[in-house]
Design an enzyme around this catalytic site. Structure first.
Site, PDB file in Angstrom:
ATOM      1  N   THR A   1     -37.046  -0.296  92.499  1.00  0.00           N
ATOM      2  CA  THR A   1     -37.856   0.496  91.571  1.00  0.00           C
ATOM      3  C   THR A   1     -37.459   1.966  91.619  1.00  0.00           C
ATOM      4  O   THR A   1     -36.892   2.440  92.604  1.00  0.00           O
ATOM      5  CB  THR A   1     -39.352   0.382  91.904  1.00  0.00           C
ATOM      6  OG1 THR A   1     -39.591   0.999  93.179  1.00  0.00           O
ATOM      7  CG2 THR A   1     -39.792  -1.073  91.930  1.00  0.00           C
ATOM      8  N   SER A   2     -37.810   2.684  90.567  1.00  0.00           N
ATOM      9  CA  SER A   2     -37.528   4.116  90.502  1.00  0.00           C
ATOM     10  C   SER A   2     -38.645   4.817  89.740  1.00  0.00           C
ATOM     11  O   SER A   2     -39.174   4.267  88.767  1.00  0.00           O
ATOM     12  CB  SER A   2     -36.194   4.377  89.792  1.00  0.00           C
ATOM     13  OG  SER A   2     -36.001   5.774  89.580  1.00  0.00           O
TER      14      SER A   2
END
Length: 760
Positions: free
Chosen positions: A323-324
């Site tokens: 994720t970011s």
């Protein structure tokens, strides 16, 4: 003695070589190198009424329904040295702390059985990059020293998780690899975390009372994206079709409410988004986006009718691996404005120009605006869910008759088990692949490393030389790691001590129908989904949660940082996450095998525990350190400590920044735990100065700068970014410092204030 000197010389040479080449400028945690509410509400209704394995919905929680549990919450300061220590996360030796934007905290949540008070667990949420072997050891050792009242806390029921912030001081981890860019181990940094975590547990323990638990969920659509979609797409199409998104968008909230007055004691949430909103060029300490979210929710809820004044909000990670928070995607910052290459996240063949963009990326503030916005989006969703749950409008009551926990250590250097396809497979001694050094779009690596490197490494031949200098992997090791071309055979390097863990923590917690997987590594989105589903299936099959349907969440990175956990398909792609999956392609299935095989120990009738397993080594007193302490401080000639060098002006409008500069001293002289370096005070109607902002507040920034290393002089700048909602009135800025005298080394406290100014 000679062996010690040889080992030290070898490590010094290795450190120099690695720093020169910046080989490790991107490592696996995970990257090398009020309130403008912009929150997506479109799918809230469905999210509030669905569970991954129960699409039929659930009934609102009732204050009169379900079991009572023994509940406690606590919060304490863990802010270590904010200057002159390398920051933990991006692994860039140049990223040295220079001040403080927001203090770091440990938030402790205790759940126990009212009838069997020894049956309880502690879930810690630290504003750190991860949990850690040495930190957990220090906490457990400290608890054991508190006497009989705390004897029920131990290996099996204390989970130490980190929010995965990349904005905290480093030099506190147990193994050598993460110590390299921080120039070793710093006991001051380490002890601040251990002592603060201990204090948070003590406060939670002292607040224990009967109460009720309920759980709810809400989708937050715009606070995370998948930074490795090319690897995610390698997972089976039919599996991906079961999910709407390439990352989990669901925030899960566990609410703690007192039985006597029904007031909320705190909430513990799980939501996956990397703590990389603050960029690799940031040098101010903060809790990143989850620190913001916790700060905002505590600020909004404390003092409200339905909550205690000491309400605690924990924002824990979930399956965070791919994720970011850079939700606008990854672009080439080379003037082209094009998106990065989809397969390997390069621009013009190299990774350096490829950067993820946060929601307010155009503001050049080291990511601070985007960080606050991503934290605010988590807060906004959590607040809507909280308001509905605290009033009993939504939520699922935690029922059952059991609080259980289990823990074991497992050597992953050669864990043999049966694969889901029926074959017999094994994990491997820890190793990192070439794509590990490529970093991610949150923090690109250096030189010519690329993500998605599955064949013969095409990087400069110097890297093969460097690898050989450390350790050339054996043929057996190469075969074991399969599609991973090994760059660093870290699990087999033991000189001067282990570089990474081979012994990992396996831990599960249970209260009623809720089961918490405590993950030591960063599980990717699909890895976390598989792991949770496997635990759910077995829990239902053997009726672990009795008549209630199991609810499974995953939290981490916890206890001992083991880098990443990718699916076998993602591992085969060998982007950053796969290359950073330490124990080979079967890492995920090994974790699933162990947790599901031990799941029966969580049953109400179980009186046994899994075997303790092999103890990990603890290097607190053996770790190398090239970090120098504070020798002394001096004020410039004809000046005094705290003297104002540059003062505030007479008035400011809201939205402007008030600042003052003072003759400073090194903040490492006194960490001011449970206190503050900076404050804003307001003159009230009784002509008394009242503190209205301090180090906990995002808007108040403390910067320290060395002005002369020989004379040991320094300056402190304190800035207040005046919020739109700030009250009109008369204010001043305060600075609290401590200087170290030459020769005697005595630490002398001082405090001072800026001129008075108006906010209009």
């Amino acid at each position: 003695m000679a062996r010690v000197h040889i080992a030290a010389a070898l490590v010094t040479a290795t450190l120099s070589l690695l720093i020169i080449f910046q080989l490790l400028s991107q490592y696996g945690w995970p990257e090398l190198n009020f309130l403008g509410l912009q929150w997506s509400r479109q799918s809230t209704a469905s999210a509030l009424n669905q569970w991954p394995f129960n699409p039929t919905g659930y009934e609102p929680a009732s204050s009169e329904d379900g079991n009572q549990w023994l509940l406690g919450v606590g919060k304490a300061d863990i802010t270590g040295p904010v200057v002159e220590i390398n920051m933990m996360g991006y692994a860039d030796p140049k990223q040295m702390g220079s001040g403080l934007r927001q203090r770091l905290y440990s938030r402790a949540f205790i759940v126990g059985d009212v009838d069997k008070p020894d049956d309880r667990f502690v879930y810690l949420v630290l504003d750190t990059q991860s949990g850690d072997t040495a930190v957990r050891y220090g906490i457990l050792e400290g608890l054991a020293g508190l006497g009989a009242e705390y004897k029920m806390y131990g290996q099996k029921n204390v989970a130490v998780t980190g929010t995965h912030s990349h904005s905290g001081p480093g030099a506190w981890l147990n193994y050598l690899l993460p110590q390299i860019t921080s120039k070793g181990f710093d006991k001051q940094s380490y002890q601040a975390i251990v002592d603060g975590a201990m204090l948070s547990i003590k406060r939670a323990h002292q607040s224990l009372q009967p109460g009720r638990l309920s759980i709810g969920r809400i989708d937050i659509e715009d606070a995370n994206v998948n930074r490795s979609p090319y690897a995610y797409l390698a997972n089976p199409k039919e599996e991906r079709a079961k999910y709407k998104h390439e990352v989990d968008k669901t925030l899960t909230m566990l609410m703690f409410q007192g039985a006597e007055d029904g007031k909320s004691l705190g909430v513990l949430t799980w939501f996956p988004v990397h703590g990389t909103s603050m960029l690799g060029n940031n040098t101010l300490i903060s809790g990143d986006n989850k620190g913001v979210a916790a700060y905002l929710l505590e600020k909004a809820v404390r003092g409200s009718e339905g909550a205690r004044d000491d309400f605690v909000a924990g924002f824990s990670q979930a399956n965070v691996g791919d994720t970011s928070p850079n939700v606008l995607g990854a672009y080439c910052e080379d003037g082209s404005g094009e998106k990065c290459n989809f397969q390997d996240s390069t621009c013009g063949g190299t990774s350096q120009a490829c950067h993820g963009r946060g929601p307010i990326f155009r503001v050049k503030d080291q990511g601070a605006s985007s960080c606050f916005e991503i934290g605010n989006r988590q807060f906004a969703g959590a607040k809507i869910l909280y308001d509905r749950m605290v009033n009993g409008a939504i939520g699922k009551t935690i029922r059952g008759r059991a609080v259980r926990s289990l823990h074991t250590f497992q050597d992953f250097s050669a864990y043999i088990f049966q694969h889901p396809n029926g074959s017999i497979v094994s994990t491997c001694p820890a190793a990192l692949g070439y794509s590990f050094a490529a970093g991610t779009t949150d923090g690109p690596g250096a030189f010519d490393f690329k993500q998605n490197n599955t064949g013969s490494p095409n990087a400069n031949p110097v890297w093969a030389l460097v690898r050989g200098f450390l350790r050339e992997p054996s043929e057996e090791q190469k075969v074991c790691h399969n599609s991973k071309p090994i760059l660093l055979d870290v699990g087999e390097i033991e000189d001067p001590y282990l570089w990474t863990p081979n012994i990992v923590n396996i831990q599960l917690l249970r209260v009623g129908q809720l089961i918490v997987i405590v993950s030591p590594g960063e599980a990717t989105t699909m890895a976390g989904r598989r792991w949770k589903e496997a635990v759910y299936d077995v829990a239902e099959h053997i009726s672990v949660t009795e008549e209630e349907e199991a609810i499974v969440v995953l939290g981490g990175p916890a206890n001992s940082y083991t880098h990443y956990i990718a699916t076998e398909e993602e591992y085969g792609i060998q982007r950053y996450e796969g290359a950073s999956t330490l124990y080979g392609p079967h890492t995920l299935n090994a974790y699933i095998s162990l947790t599901t095989s031990y799941l029966h120990y969580l049953h109400e009738d179980s009186i046994d525990s899994p075997p303790r397993g092999p103890e990990p080594p603890i290097y607190i007193n053996e770790s190398l350190s090239f970090i120098t302490g504070v020798a002394f401080d001096r004020a410039p000639f004809f000046k005094n400590f705290g003297e104002v060098l540059s003062d505030t002006v007479s008035f400011y409008h809201r939205g402007q920044t008030a600042s003052a500069t003072f003759v400073g001293a090194n903040p490492r002289n006194d960490l001011r735990l449970e206190d503050t370096y900076a404050a804003v005070e307001k003159l009230n109607e009784n002509k008394k100065w009242i503190r209205v902002r301090d180090d906990e507040d995002w808007s108040l920034i403390f910067r320290w700068k060395r002005t002369n290393s020989v004379l040991a002089t320094s300056e402190v700048e304190i800035s207040w970014e005046i919020e739109d909602e700030a009250e009109r009135g008369r204010y001043r800025i305060r600075y609290f410092g401590a200087s170290k005298t030459p020769i005697t080394g005595e630490v002398v406290q001082f405090e001072t204030a800026s001129g008075i100014f108006d906010v209009r």
